[in-house]
Design a protein around this motif. Structure first.
Motif, PDB file in Angstrom:
ATOM      1  N   LYS A   1       0.970  -1.439  -0.095  1.00  0.00           N
ATOM      2  CA  LYS A   1       0.079  -0.030  -0.056  1.00  0.00           C
ATOM      3  C   LYS A   1       0.909   1.243  -0.009  1.00  0.00           C
ATOM      4  N   PRO A   2       0.544   2.255  -0.506  1.00  0.00           N
ATOM      5  CA  PRO A   2       1.152   3.480  -0.669  1.00  0.00           C
ATOM      6  C   PRO A   2       1.134   4.309   0.723  1.00  0.00           C
ATOM      7  N   LEU A   3       2.683   4.516   1.345  1.00  0.00           N
ATOM      8  CA  LEU A   3       2.705   5.175   2.398  1.00  0.00           C
ATOM      9  C   LEU A   3       1.885   6.486   2.397  1.00  0.00           C
TER      10      LEU A   3
ATOM     11  N   TYR B   1       2.972   0.669   9.675  1.00  0.00           N
ATOM     12  CA  TYR B   1       2.981   1.896   8.734  1.00  0.00           C
ATOM     13  C   TYR B   1       1.601   2.301   8.360  1.00  0.00           C
ATOM     14  N   THR B   2       1.498   3.564   7.985  1.00  0.00           N
ATOM     15  CA  THR B   2       0.250   4.087   7.431  1.00  0.00           C
ATOM     16  C   THR B   2       0.226   4.434   6.082  1.00  0.00           C
ATOM     17  N   TYR B   3      -1.092   3.878   5.571  1.00  0.00           N
ATOM     18  CA  TYR B   3      -1.243   3.877   4.151  1.00  0.00           C
ATOM     19  C   TYR B   3      -2.603   4.875   3.825  1.00  0.00           C
ATOM     20  N   GLY B   4      -2.477   5.045   2.527  1.00  0.00           N
ATOM     21  CA  GLY B   4      -3.732   5.695   2.120  1.00  0.00           C
ATOM     22  C   GLY B   4      -4.458   4.767   1.132  1.00  0.00           C
TER      23      GLY B   4
ATOM     24  N   ASP C   1     -10.133   7.303   0.024  1.00  0.00           N
ATOM     25  CA  ASP C   1     -10.255   8.614   0.670  1.00  0.00           C
ATOM     26  C   ASP C   1      -9.814   8.605   2.188  1.00  0.00           C
ATOM     27  N   ALA C   2      -9.562   7.300   2.359  1.00  0.00           N
ATOM     28  CA  ALA C   2      -9.298   6.999   3.969  1.00  0.00           C
ATOM     29  C   ALA C   2      -7.792   6.839   4.396  1.00  0.00           C
ATOM     30  N   ASN C   3      -7.472   6.684   5.337  1.00  0.00           N
ATOM     31  CA  ASN C   3      -5.849   6.342   5.777  1.00  0.00           C
ATOM     32  C   ASN C   3      -6.072   5.388   6.870  1.00  0.00           C
ATOM     33  N   TYR C   4      -5.340   4.416   6.899  1.00  0.00           N
ATOM     34  CA  TYR C   4      -5.241   3.252   8.047  1.00  0.00           C
ATOM     35  C   TYR C   4      -3.823   3.251   8.431  1.00  0.00           C
ATOM     36  N   ASN C   5      -3.697   2.411   9.567  1.00  0.00           N
ATOM     37  CA  ASN C   5      -2.511   1.795   9.888  1.00  0.00           C
ATOM     38  C   ASN C   5      -2.409   0.156   9.691  1.00  0.00           C
TER      39      ASN C   5
ATOM     40  N   PRO D   1      -7.368   2.528  13.066  1.00  0.00           N
ATOM     41  CA  PRO D   1      -7.649   3.720  12.682  1.00  0.00           C
ATOM     42  C   PRO D   1      -6.379   4.635  12.757  1.00  0.00           C
ATOM     43  N   SER D   2      -6.600   5.616  11.660  1.00  0.00           N
ATOM     44  CA  SER D   2      -5.710   6.577  11.444  1.00  0.00           C
ATOM     45  C   SER D   2      -6.169   7.957  11.294  1.00  0.00           C
ATOM     46  N   GLY D   3      -5.706   9.105  11.955  1.00  0.00           N
ATOM     47  CA  GLY D   3      -6.137  10.381  11.672  1.00  0.00           C
ATOM     48  C   GLY D   3      -5.258  11.278  11.145  1.00  0.00           C
ATOM     49  N   GLN D   4      -5.529  12.481  11.506  1.00  0.00           N
ATOM     50  CA  GLN D   4      -4.377  13.508  11.240  1.00  0.00           C
ATOM     51  C   GLN D   4      -3.121  13.431  11.766  1.00  0.00           C
TER      52      GLN D   4
END
Length: 363
Positions: free
Chosen positions: A89-91, A118-121, A124-128, A151-154
């Motif tokens: 997945k893209p970082l 890692y955190t990925y996009g 429209d959402a981001n996750y770890n 869950p991933s936030g700003q």
């Protein structure tokens, strides 16, 4: 280029993000000093010109450092190699996101495996996510997803991985700026998670069929076990009030209902907290009976005395510090002055080594 374009844009925009509202602000609750202080102790530079390093591992003579921008740096005999990481997945280039936690498998020498967070996009959402990586001839390749859609936030990604003395994988997750959900056992954010090394749920976890080991956390980033097996944690608080906690299975550490010295029935108050200003604590380890941890906003490595409960500066003057690793009487630590919130010095960021006995003798 050393930093990819998306990350360059991210770094240039950091100052705009520091004005976020209190529940979603980054975990640096004080402005960096305009002056650069001198190191308080003598040190050895093991490696330099790093790009936002996050996690330190060492096996034999080789260091392994994750960089938030996506690579793993390997250092042996003073020689630095930047090894590409092939992820499925893209970082994400959100603040505090990227390639974060990393720990070698206990059988790494035979299976060449490690665990990463890692955190990925995704749309429209981001996750770890937590994955296994395999070291091949030319790269680290994602092999298996152990846990996804954390869950991933700003802000508030969590991200620390550690393997306990009983060979379980522990994972810190931030509340992803959804603070009330830290009390929700069905929400993976704002927790410390525990899993078997194959990704299974341990049968002795405190909540049935759940990875959750403890909850009510805001943004935990440091984990370490003492010589007698006690489990300690560091955690970013709101506008200061960062915490050192003694972690026990099933406990509720109170966020967002209590902070600092607040008390409430069935919730655990910290062993120590920063008050104001912030420490912004991150990676941690033990040296003898002392719990030592990195401090970003506090620009230091700090020491928590497990007997007195006192927190003091162990060393200062290197800028923002993200992670620490103790081997014998040597403390290794990485600066994080290139993350957009610090003041980079020549050839930053760096991996340093310090003789702890010399530090203690100076005191």
């Amino acid at each position: 280029m050393k930093i990819k374009m998306g990350w360059l844009v991210f770094l240039m925009s950091q100052s705009l993000l520091l004005s976020a509202c209190s529940f979603g602000q980054p975990d640096v609750q004080q402005e960096e000093s305009e002056s650069v202080t001198r190191p308080s102790v003598e040190s050895k530079v093991v490696a330099q010109d790093l790009s936002i390093p996050w996690s330190i591992q060492k096996l034999g003579a080789v260091f392994y450092l994750t960089q938030r921008t996506g690579d793993i740096v390997e250092i042996k005999d003073g020689n630095k190699s930047i090894v590409k990481t092939r992820l499925s997945k893209p970082l994400s280039d959100r603040p505090e996101a990227g390639l974060l936690g990393f720990v070698l498998h206990p059988d790494f020498e035979s299976n060449q495996q490690a665990f990463a967070y890692y955190t990925y996009g995704d749309s429209d959402a981001n996750y770890n996510r937590v994955v296994t990586l395999k070291r091949n001839a030319s790269e680290w390749a994602e092999e298996k997803v152990l846990l996804d859609r954390i869950p991933s936030g700003q802000f508030h990604q969590g991200g620390r991985l550690e393997i306990s003395p009983d060979h379980k994988l522990y994972i810190t997750t931030g509340d992803a700026t959804r603070q009330d959900h830290a009390q929700d056992l069905s929400f993976l954010g704002g927790k410390i998670l525990r899993m078997d090394l194959d990704g299974g749920i341990p049968s002795d976890n405190p909540f049935e069929q759940s990875y959750v080991y403890s909850y009510g956390h805001r943004n935990p980033q440091g984990l370490a076990w003492s010589q007698n097996g006690e489990f300690y944690e560091t955690e970013h608080g709101p506008n200061g009030f960062d915490e050192v906690n003694l972690i026990k299975a099933g406990n509720n550490y109170g966020w967002p209902k209590i902070t600092g010295s607040d008390k409430e029935e069935s919730m655990i108050s910290p062993l120590a907290h920063s008050g104001e200003p912030s420490w912004a604590p991150s990676g941690a380890d033990f040296w003898n009976a002392d719990f030592v941890f990195a401090s970003l906003a506090g620009q230091s490595v700090k020491r928590f005395d497990t007997e007195t409960g006192e927190v003091t500066d162990l060393l200062t003057g290197f800028g923002r510090v993200r992670d620490v690793l103790v081997e014998g009487d040597t403390l290794y630590f990485v600066s994080n002055n290139t993350d957009g919130r610090g003041i980079p010095r020549e050839n930053d960021d760096k991996l340093y080594g310090v003789d702890l006995k010399s530090v203690m003798n100076e005191e």
